[in-house]
Write a protein that holds these residues in place. Structure first.
Motif, mmCIF file in Angstrom:
data_model
loop_
_atom_site.group_PDB
_atom_site.id
_atom_site.type_symbol
_atom_site.label_atom_id
_atom_site.label_comp_id
_atom_site.label_asym_id
_atom_site.label_seq_id
_atom_site.Cartn_x
_atom_site.Cartn_y
_atom_site.Cartn_z
ATOM 1 N N ASP A 1 15.314 28.431 40.474
ATOM 2 C CA ASP A 1 16.121 27.345 39.906
ATOM 3 C C ASP A 1 15.728 26.002 40.521
ATOM 4 N N LEU A 2 15.682 25.954 41.846
ATOM 5 C CA LEU A 2 15.342 24.709 42.536
ATOM 6 C C LEU A 2 13.934 24.234 42.179
ATOM 7 N N LYS A 3 12.999 25.179 42.052
ATOM 8 C CA LYS A 3 11.628 24.826 41.683
ATOM 9 C C LYS A 3 11.579 24.265 40.266
ATOM 10 N N MET A 4 12.357 24.835 39.349
ATOM 11 C CA MET A 4 12.402 24.328 37.974
ATOM 12 C C MET A 4 12.931 22.903 37.923
ATOM 13 N N ARG A 5 13.938 22.633 38.727
ATOM 14 C CA ARG A 5 14.514 21.286 38.766
ATOM 15 C C ARG A 5 13.494 20.287 39.323
ATOM 16 N N GLU A 6 12.714 20.727 40.312
ATOM 17 C CA GLU A 6 11.714 19.856 40.922
ATOM 18 C C GLU A 6 10.481 19.699 40.024
ATOM 19 N N ALA B 1 14.056 20.056 35.194
ATOM 20 C CA ALA B 1 15.170 20.692 34.485
ATOM 21 C C ALA B 1 16.471 20.029 34.916
ATOM 22 N N GLU B 2 17.336 19.795 33.955
ATOM 23 C CA GLU B 2 18.628 19.166 34.223
ATOM 24 C C GLU B 2 19.718 20.210 34.476
ATOM 25 N N GLY B 3 19.388 21.447 34.225
ATOM 26 C CA GLY B 3 20.299 22.558 34.431
ATOM 27 C C GLY B 3 19.537 23.853 34.230
ATOM 28 N N ILE C 1 16.471 30.219 33.238
ATOM 29 C CA ILE C 1 15.996 29.444 32.091
ATOM 30 C C ILE C 1 16.237 27.962 32.346
ATOM 31 N N PRO C 2 15.166 27.159 32.356
ATOM 32 C CA PRO C 2 15.364 25.716 32.534
ATOM 33 C C PRO C 2 16.052 25.123 31.316
ATOM 34 N N ARG C 3 16.955 24.177 31.553
ATOM 35 C CA ARG C 3 17.688 23.557 30.454
ATOM 36 C C ARG C 3 17.656 22.040 30.589
ATOM 37 N N TYR C 4 17.785 21.391 29.433
ATOM 38 C CA TYR C 4 17.748 19.932 29.355
ATOM 39 C C TYR C 4 18.857 19.473 28.422
#
Length: 134
Positions: A68-73, A77-79, A102-105
């Motif tokens: 999750d943290l890697k996706m945000r970085e 990803a916004e969520g 799942i990355p979300r925007y």
């Protein structure tokens, strides 16, 4: 017969691996809800999460948190959606414990809003009694 995830773990089927340790493997989903959709897969073939030892499930959630943290970085990803589908009635397609990350925007149009139900008068208390963990 081996599940598709067992075949991936054994190297019989190629995958894009993001992480691996003794407990789990993280790969990109080949049919993503959103590009970057990852799967944290148990190395042991538990058909559902309730059959997984708590220590292994806890470790997998720690790995999902890192994903999750890697996706945000990396993907901005916004969520995220963090999901475990448990048995076919919930949408589980492979009977092998795995966690979707799942990355979300904002306004990505992907949804995930389930049709909500309503309790009739007094019904919520009946469900509370049935489900109470006394």
């Amino acid at each position: 017969m081996k599940t598709v995830f067992e075949m991936i773990i054994d190297g019989d089927i190629p995958s894009v691996k993001l992480y691996e340790d003794d407990v789990c493997l993280v790969i990109l989903d080949i049919n993503p809800i959103q590009k970057g959709h990852a799967l944290v897969i148990s190395k042991k073939p538990y058909p559902r999460f309730t059959e997984s030892p708590c220590q292994e499930l806890s470790h997998m959630m720690e790995v999902a948190k890192k994903v999750d943290l890697k996706m945000r970085e990396a993907l901005k990803a916004e969520g995220t959606n963090i999901m475990i589908n448990n048995d076919p009635a919930s949408g589980q397609e492979v009977p092998h414990l795995h966690i979707h990350v799942i990355p979300r925007y904002k306004d990505d149009g992907k949804g995930f809003i389930l049709n909500k139900d309503k309790y009739s008068e007094g019904e919520i208390n009946q469900f509370g009694e049935k489900l109470c963990l006394k």
